[in-house]
Design a protein around this motif. Structure first.
Motif, PDB file in Angstrom:
ATOM      1  N   ILE A  36     -12.777 -13.382  15.790  1.00 12.72           N
ATOM      2  CA  ILE A  36     -11.923 -12.429  16.505  1.00 12.72           C
ATOM      3  C   ILE A  36     -12.784 -11.591  17.460  1.00 12.72           C
ATOM      4  O   ILE A  36     -13.830 -11.048  17.061  1.00 12.72           O
ATOM      5  CB  ILE A  36     -11.180 -11.513  15.499  1.00 12.72           C
ATOM      6  N   SER A  56     -16.183   6.265   6.407  1.00 11.63           N
ATOM      7  CA  SER A  56     -16.576   7.281   7.372  1.00 11.63           C
ATOM      8  C   SER A  56     -15.421   8.214   7.738  1.00 11.63           C
ATOM      9  O   SER A  56     -14.401   7.770   8.280  1.00 11.63           O
ATOM     10  CB  SER A  56     -17.111   6.565   8.632  1.00 11.63           C
ATOM     11  N   ALA A  81     -11.114  -4.038   3.564  1.00 11.07           N
ATOM     12  CA  ALA A  81     -12.486  -3.510   3.650  1.00 11.07           C
ATOM     13  C   ALA A  81     -13.468  -4.623   3.303  1.00 11.07           C
ATOM     14  O   ALA A  81     -13.260  -5.376   2.355  1.00 11.07           O
ATOM     15  CB  ALA A  81     -12.666  -2.335   2.701  1.00 11.07           C
ATOM     16  N   ALA A  82     -14.539  -4.732   4.069  1.00  8.68           N
ATOM     17  CA  ALA A  82     -15.495  -5.815   3.823  1.00  8.68           C
ATOM     18  C   ALA A  82     -16.826  -5.492   4.478  1.00  8.68           C
ATOM     19  O   ALA A  82     -16.917  -4.647   5.370  1.00  8.68           O
ATOM     20  CB  ALA A  82     -14.951  -7.139   4.377  1.00  8.68           C
ATOM     21  N   GLY A 127      -8.919   0.223   7.271  1.00  5.05           N
ATOM     22  CA  GLY A 127      -8.092   0.143   8.486  1.00  5.05           C
ATOM     23  C   GLY A 127      -8.571   0.981   9.657  1.00  5.05           C
ATOM     24  O   GLY A 127      -7.776   1.299  10.537  1.00  5.05           O
ATOM     25  N   THR A 128      -9.868   1.318   9.705  1.00  2.00           N
ATOM     26  CA  THR A 128     -10.304   2.255  10.749  1.00  2.00           C
ATOM     27  C   THR A 128     -11.031   1.609  11.915  1.00  2.00           C
ATOM     28  O   THR A 128     -11.431   2.310  12.846  1.00  2.00           O
ATOM     29  CB  THR A 128     -11.212   3.346  10.132  1.00  2.00           C
ATOM     30  N   SER A 129     -11.248   0.310  11.862  1.00  3.79           N
ATOM     31  CA  SER A 129     -11.855  -0.361  13.026  1.00  3.79           C
ATOM     32  C   SER A 129     -11.514  -1.848  12.997  1.00  3.79           C
ATOM     33  O   SER A 129     -10.982  -2.374  12.010  1.00  3.79           O
ATOM     34  CB  SER A 129     -13.392  -0.161  13.065  1.00  3.79           C
ATOM     35  N   SER A 140     -11.238   4.402   4.816  1.00  7.58           N
ATOM     36  CA  SER A 140     -12.564   3.765   4.882  1.00  7.58           C
ATOM     37  C   SER A 140     -13.612   4.832   4.579  1.00  7.58           C
ATOM     38  O   SER A 140     -13.266   5.985   4.332  1.00  7.58           O
ATOM     39  CB  SER A 140     -12.794   3.091   6.237  1.00  7.58           C
ATOM     40  N   LYS A 164     -15.198 -13.983  -0.651  1.00  9.59           N
ATOM     41  CA  LYS A 164     -13.866 -14.250  -0.077  1.00  9.59           C
ATOM     42  C   LYS A 164     -13.141 -15.368  -0.845  1.00  9.59           C
ATOM     43  O   LYS A 164     -11.909 -15.366  -0.921  1.00  9.59           O
ATOM     44  CB  LYS A 164     -13.979 -14.584   1.407  1.00  9.59           C
ATOM     45  N   VAL A 197     -14.323   1.692  -1.238  1.00 12.00           N
ATOM     46  CA  VAL A 197     -13.500   0.882  -2.155  1.00 12.00           C
ATOM     47  C   VAL A 197     -14.270   0.458  -3.411  1.00 12.00           C
ATOM     48  O   VAL A 197     -13.668  -0.006  -4.375  1.00 12.00           O
ATOM     49  CB  VAL A 197     -12.896  -0.370  -1.467  1.00 12.00           C
ATOM     50  N   GLU A 240     -16.854  -6.046  14.708  1.00 14.08           N
ATOM     51  CA  GLU A 240     -18.183  -5.915  14.112  1.00 14.08           C
ATOM     52  C   GLU A 240     -18.605  -7.237  13.465  1.00 14.08           C
ATOM     53  O   GLU A 240     -19.764  -7.646  13.557  1.00 14.08           O
ATOM     54  CB  GLU A 240     -18.163  -4.778  13.074  1.00 14.08           C
TER      55      GLU A 240
END
Ligand code: COA
Ligand code: NAP
Length: 266
Positions: free
Chosen positions: A187, A42, A91-92, A17-19, A40, A158, A67, A191
């Motif tokens: 989206i 970092s 996370a991916a 959930g950090t970016s 995450s 996925k 993860v 990234e």
């Protein structure tokens, strides 16, 4: 216009959930009054996300972890404790590469993050989920059901994530836990799209292939996550919800093929 939901007094945990999209989801829940935890790899990204969520009025905490490390995931969840009202597993990893140009470890790294990582998160979180009543959301992708060149690792991972969603809806339903996937289309400012559409020409091709003729926003994925976690969705479990401007209906494969052809020529 932002959709209005009230998650005051609820605790939300967003893995990855950090970016990007997942931070957009975390911010929507924070704006709606929830205490939001993020995790995450970092530490720097974790600290920045917690600061952003705190500035929105959320009682936010963060955990630096991978993860792929089941013990680290379990330890963070133990520290955070119960109850978790909403769990998001997002996370991916992704990079465009033809299967013939991909090493076994390249394929494995994406499957390990997206699929095995989701399993780690979901399994370790179950004891802490509010029962009955918790909402769990896996962040999937159109690659789960639209084959795309240069995406064999993501397609496989996925698709597995969506079957985890469906299987756990069966296993966790009796405990009153709902679990769904959201499948975002392309989206903006993420990234993922920087990797899949590395120049303006490819980005325009992608955009043109979306029936709604635009990229989505992270906030729009957050709105869908809030809907699925709200009382309005109390009877929805085990679904994969595309939030993609109808991209997966017809455009996704064509856009990805165009990108792959350009990569092959370059
Ligand atoms: N093409 C082909 N193979 C690639 C590659 C590329 N563009 N990028 C990485 N790989 C391969 C590496 O060569 C390595 O395989 P090898 O050991 O056989 O050489 C393997 O993938 C793992 O790479 P590494 O950099 O060690 O992995 P990591 O665990 O540090 O990072 C990734 C995981 C590769 C998925 C990385 O891109 C990442 O951290 N992504 C997160 C952000 C992201 O992808 N966001 C988009 C959202 S989906
Ligand atoms: P992103 O910003 O790179 O988001 C990925 C997040 O996961 C980051 O917070 C990253 O932070 C974290 N992460 C990556 N590997 C991790 C690991 N091994 N352990 C823990 N955390 C890890 O990319 P995004 O494009 O917004 O993608 C977010 C999600 O949406 C992904 O699930 C992706 O598949 C999905 N999606 C994206 C699009 C799109 O258009 N972008 C479309 C469909 C689906 P760290 O680097 O700090 O670990």
């Amino acid at each position: 216009m932002t959709a209005t939901f009230d998650f005051s007094g609820q605790r939300v945990f967003v893995f990855g959930g950090t970016s990007g999209i997942n931070l957009g989801i975390a911010k929507r829940f924070a704006e709606a009054g929830a205490a939001v935890a993020v995790a995450s790899r970092s530490q720097e990204k974790v600290d920045a996300a917690v600061a952003e969520l705190t500035a929105l009025g959320s009682e936010s905490v963060g955990f630096a972890l991978d993860v792929r490390d089941a013990e680290a995931v379990a330890s963070a969840l133990e520290q955070h404790g119960a109850p978790i009202d909403v769990l998001v597993s997002g996370a991916a990893g992704n990079f465009p590469a033809f299967a013939n140009d991909m090493s076994p470890n390249g394929f494995k790294s994406v499957v390990d993050i997206d699929l095995l990582g989701s399993f780690h998160v979901l399994k370790a979180a179950f004891p802490y989920l509010k029962k009955p009543g918790a909402s769990v959301i896996n962040i999937s992708a159109p690659q789960a059901f639209v084959a795309m060149p240069m995406q064999s690792h993501v397609c496989a991972a996925k698709a597995g994530v969506d079957m985890l969603t469906r299987t756990l809806a069966l296993e966790w339903g009796p405990a009153g836990v709902r679990i769904n996937s959201i499948s975002p289309g392309p989206i903006a400012d993420t990234e993922g799209m920087r990797r899949l559409a590395p120049n303006e020409k490819i980005a325009e091709q992608y955009k043109g292939s979306v029936p709604l003729q635009r990229f989505g926003s992270a906030g729009e994925i957050g709105d869908a996550a809030m809907f699925l976690s709200s009382d309005a969705a109390a009877y929805i479990s085990g679904v994969v919800l595309p939030v993609d401007g109808a991209w997966s209906v017809s455009g996704a494969g064509a856009a990805a093929l165009a990108m792959a052809q350009q990569h092959a020529r370059s």
